[in-house]
Every structure is written in C-alpha cells, then in structure tokens.
Motif scaffolding. Structure first.
Motif, mmCIF file in Angstrom:
data_model
loop_
_atom_site.group_PDB
_atom_site.id
_atom_site.type_symbol
_atom_site.label_atom_id
_atom_site.label_comp_id
_atom_site.label_asym_id
_atom_site.label_seq_id
_atom_site.Cartn_x
_atom_site.Cartn_y
_atom_site.Cartn_z
ATOM 1 N N LEU A 57 -95.492 53.048 -26.538
ATOM 2 C CA LEU A 57 -95.535 52.652 -27.944
ATOM 3 C C LEU A 57 -94.176 52.129 -28.396
ATOM 4 N N MET A 58 -93.105 52.810 -28.006
ATOM 5 C CA MET A 58 -91.765 52.376 -28.394
ATOM 6 C C MET A 58 -91.415 51.030 -27.769
ATOM 7 N N ASP A 59 -91.841 50.810 -26.540
ATOM 8 C CA ASP A 59 -91.613 49.500 -25.904
ATOM 9 C C ASP A 59 -92.313 48.399 -26.692
ATOM 10 N N HIS A 60 -93.506 48.686 -27.170
ATOM 11 C CA HIS A 60 -94.239 47.707 -27.973
ATOM 12 C C HIS A 60 -93.502 47.414 -29.274
ATOM 13 N N LEU A 61 -92.997 48.460 -29.940
ATOM 14 C CA LEU A 61 -92.271 48.257 -31.192
ATOM 15 C C LEU A 61 -91.012 47.427 -30.959
ATOM 16 N N ARG A 62 -90.340 47.694 -29.851
ATOM 17 C CA ARG A 62 -89.127 46.933 -29.524
ATOM 18 C C ARG A 62 -89.464 45.462 -29.277
ATOM 19 N N ALA A 63 -90.570 45.232 -28.562
ATOM 20 C CA ALA A 63 -90.994 43.853 -28.304
ATOM 21 C C ALA A 63 -91.408 43.145 -29.587
ATOM 22 N N SER A 64 -91.800 43.921 -30.608
ATOM 23 C CA SER A 64 -92.193 43.343 -31.898
ATOM 24 C C SER A 64 -91.004 43.142 -32.825
ATOM 25 N N GLY A 65 -89.801 43.452 -32.327
ATOM 26 C CA GLY A 65 -88.597 43.189 -33.103
ATOM 27 C C GLY A 65 -87.885 44.394 -33.655
ATOM 28 N N THR A 78 -85.451 47.469 -33.935
ATOM 29 C CA THR A 78 -84.200 47.890 -33.292
ATOM 30 C C THR A 78 -83.743 49.257 -33.785
ATOM 31 N N ARG A 79 -84.321 49.739 -34.907
ATOM 32 C CA ARG A 79 -83.891 51.028 -35.471
ATOM 33 C C ARG A 79 -85.115 51.864 -35.803
ATOM 34 N N PRO A 80 -85.741 52.460 -34.782
ATOM 35 C CA PRO A 80 -86.959 53.239 -35.022
ATOM 36 C C PRO A 80 -86.639 54.669 -35.475
ATOM 37 N N ALA A 81 -87.622 55.289 -36.113
ATOM 38 C CA ALA A 81 -87.503 56.686 -36.530
ATOM 39 C C ALA A 81 -88.832 57.389 -36.277
ATOM 40 N N ARG A 119 -81.576 50.806 -42.499
ATOM 41 C CA ARG A 119 -81.926 49.762 -41.525
ATOM 42 C C ARG A 119 -83.145 50.107 -40.687
ATOM 43 N N ILE A 120 -83.763 51.257 -40.941
ATOM 44 C CA ILE A 120 -84.967 51.626 -40.187
ATOM 45 C C ILE A 120 -86.005 50.509 -40.304
ATOM 46 N N ASP A 121 -86.477 50.042 -39.146
ATOM 47 C CA ASP A 121 -87.472 48.960 -39.155
ATOM 48 C C ASP A 121 -88.765 49.338 -38.435
ATOM 49 N N ALA A 122 -88.872 50.595 -37.993
ATOM 50 C CA ALA A 122 -90.114 51.080 -37.383
ATOM 51 C C ALA A 122 -90.220 52.578 -37.624
ATOM 52 N N LEU A 123 -91.368 53.024 -38.085
ATOM 53 C CA LEU A 123 -91.580 54.439 -38.356
ATOM 54 C C LEU A 123 -92.803 54.907 -37.574
ATOM 55 N N VAL A 124 -92.604 55.923 -36.716
ATOM 56 C CA VAL A 124 -93.678 56.503 -35.914
ATOM 57 C C VAL A 124 -94.029 57.857 -36.513
ATOM 58 N N CYS A 125 -95.292 58.055 -36.835
ATOM 59 C CA CYS A 125 -95.745 59.284 -37.483
ATOM 60 C C CYS A 125 -96.519 60.150 -36.497
ATOM 61 N N GLY A 126 -96.059 61.374 -36.298
ATOM 62 C CA GLY A 126 -96.715 62.277 -35.366
ATOM 63 C C GLY A 126 -97.946 62.967 -35.926
#
Length: 331
Positions: free
Chosen positions: A163-171, A173-176, A232-239
C-alpha cells in the motif's frame, strides 16, 4: 478413517471427488449441484454409512456438536466482524456443527472447540478461554499469555508495504498512519509494516495510536494532531475499521480535500475494506481482509484439529488483497 470411526462430510467429499461445500449442498438438496454429482455424493455417503443428521452423528461421537466463537465487543458496529462470524457459521454448518457466541469467561463453555477472532492481548475473556484446555484456533496470533492450537493469519505488514509503495508511486512523500494500539497481532503488524517501510525509504514515521475500539472523535483528534505536527502530510493511512470514512467530513472541513482528478493534496487509504469504503465519495483505497473467508478457514482448521488431520501448532496463511480506488489517485 478407522473402521469404528463414523464418516464425516470430509470423507464423503473425498470419496466422491468433490469439495466439502459441494458434498454438503448435495446431501441437503441445496446449491447448484448437478444430478450426476448429487448421485455420486449420495452413493459415497451410503457406502461410508454417513449419517446426515448432525445431532445423531455428534451423539455417536460423544461430542456437543457445537463450537464456541469469541470476537471483540466491536462486533455490533463492525461489518468486518459480522462477515467473519458468518464465515465461521458457514464453516461449522459444512461440518454439521452449530456455533455458540461466547461473551463471558465465567465458566468453561460446553463446546468441542473455540475460534477466537483477532484476540486482544489484554482481553480477560480471551485469557480465560485460552486456559480452558479446549482446542482453540485464533484469527491472527494471540499477543497475550498462552498459545492457540491453530492460527489463521495474514501477511499484514507485507500488504501495508505494498500500500505504501502505491502511495509513493501516486506522488506521496510524507505519509502518516493512524493505528490501533498493539494489543492485537493485526494492529501490531500494520504498525510494524509502516515503520519498516519508512526505514527502507528514509522517511521519519509519523504515527498516532488510538484504542482498538475508539469512537470517531478520537480518530478525528489523532488526525488533527498529525496535520498540525506536519502540514506537509500528503497521505494518511487509517488502521481502525471505518476510520477513513469517519475522517472525510473533517478533512473537507479543514480544507484538506482529497486528491482527485484536478486537484487536492491528501491521499487517503484504509487498512480495512468495507462497503462504506466502496460507497464513499471518492471511493477509498483499502486492504480487503476477506473476513468471511477468514472465518471459514478458522472453522476448517478447528475441525481439522478435532479430527486429527492437523496437529497442534499449525499455522495457515489467509490471503488478503489491496483494492485501489479514487482516493489515492495521483494528480
């Protein structure tokens, strides 16, 4: 099968060369089973002396004809656990067993074995059930004291990395990550997968933990803290299950609209899929844990332990899937 051992639905299925589900449907006269297959199953059942009546068969085996099921108390509010329960019931029905839902550990339940769904390490009921001596299967490993006879688990850390690889490929750079505390093996695996990914990519892990069974308000607070700490968070993953859809109103209110075609800056993903994720606007990328299939697999492993076809300590991997949707579409 020993000569003095009664035939089971599994032995009938093997003799007829069909699956357990097909054999069960054929004997019950239900399902999409051809007349040729139904006749073959009936012939195998007659040859083996199979007794379709579950009560009579369990009486001959001096068993209760029932297995126990315990899940965390979020059952009534989680589509994941409802699906898991239906899977266990399906697996039990295929073996002519009933299921008793266990909500208390005050006394040893009158069942032949136990299925514990995602057992929490600090759940006192789980601890007592683990001490009963009954054959026990857990969905994910138990993080507390005691060890189950069988485990059905998934590679959550590996899938989180995908999932994180996909988010990185979608642009991104600062996930949480917002994750439930590590009292469950699932949550601990998600947490570990995120931190391992961040280490591999030289990213400082931004994480907020919430209780396993937390209200939407606590998830909102965790999201606010993360966004305030790092704008700068640009991706949020919710557990936690359902937390991604809970956050949609908050994110729009704060001006952090989700990335869609044409603009926005925040990608949103969930570690647990559900119909709500599919119907959200936009639909939310999620990990499909396939809960009904997991429930079936847990029941099957328990019956394999009861029949002696699986040994104590058996672990089986339950495959899960990443479902990509519009909420993580890069601009």
């Amino acid at each position: 099968m020993r000569a003095d051992e009664p035939a089971t639905i599994l032995t009938v299925a093997k003799t007829a060369g069909v699956s357990k589900t097909t054999a069960s449907d054929a004997l019950r006269g239900s399902g999409r089973v051809s007349e040729e297959t139904r006749a073959r199953v009936m012939e195998a059942a007659d040859a083996l002396g199979y007794v379709p009546n579950g009560s009579a068969r369990h009486l001959r085996r001096a068993s209760t004809g029932t297995i126990g099921l315990h899940v965390p108390e979020v059952l009534t509010r989680s589509s994941y656990y409802m699906s898991f329960v239906f899977g266990v019931v399906q697996g039990a029905a295929d073996n002519d067993y009933d299921v008793t839902l266990i909500t208390s550990g005050r006394r040893t339940p009158r069942v032949d074995g136990l299925v514990l769904g995602d057992p929490l390490g600090d759940d006192p009921i789980v601890a007592k059930l683990m001490d009963t001596g009954l054959p026990t299967v857990t969905c994910e490993r138990f993080t507390g004291t005691g060890r189950a006879d069988g485990v059905v688990r998934s590679e959550h850390a590996e899938m989180l990395g995908r999932l994180m690889d996909h988010l990185r490929a979608s642009g991104a750079t600062r996930p949480a990550l917002i994750v439930a505390g590590d009292v469950s093996d699932w949550a601990a695996s998600v947490h570990r997968g995120f931190r391992d990914w961040c280490t591999r990519h030289g990213v400082d892990p931004l994480v907020r933990t919430v209780p396993f069974d937390c209200p939407a308000g606590e998830v909102h607070q965790a999201a606010r803290e993360l966004l305030a700490l790092e704008p700068r968070i640009d991706a949020l993953v919710c557990g936690p299950a359902g937390s991604a859809t809970d956050l949609l109103p908050l994110l729009r209110e704060d001006g952090s609209d989700l990335r869609r075609e044409g603009g926005g800056h925040l990608l949103l993903a969930s570690c647990v899929d559900s119909p709500a994720m599919q119907l959200a606007d936009p639909p939310i990328t999620a990990i499909d844990l396939r809960p009904r299939e997991a429930g079936v697999r847990c029941a099957e492993l328990l019956f394999d332990l009861l029949s002696g076809t699986a040994s104590a300590g058996t672990e089986r991997i339950h495959p899960i899937e990443l479902t990509l949707r519009a909420s993580t579409r890069g601009s």
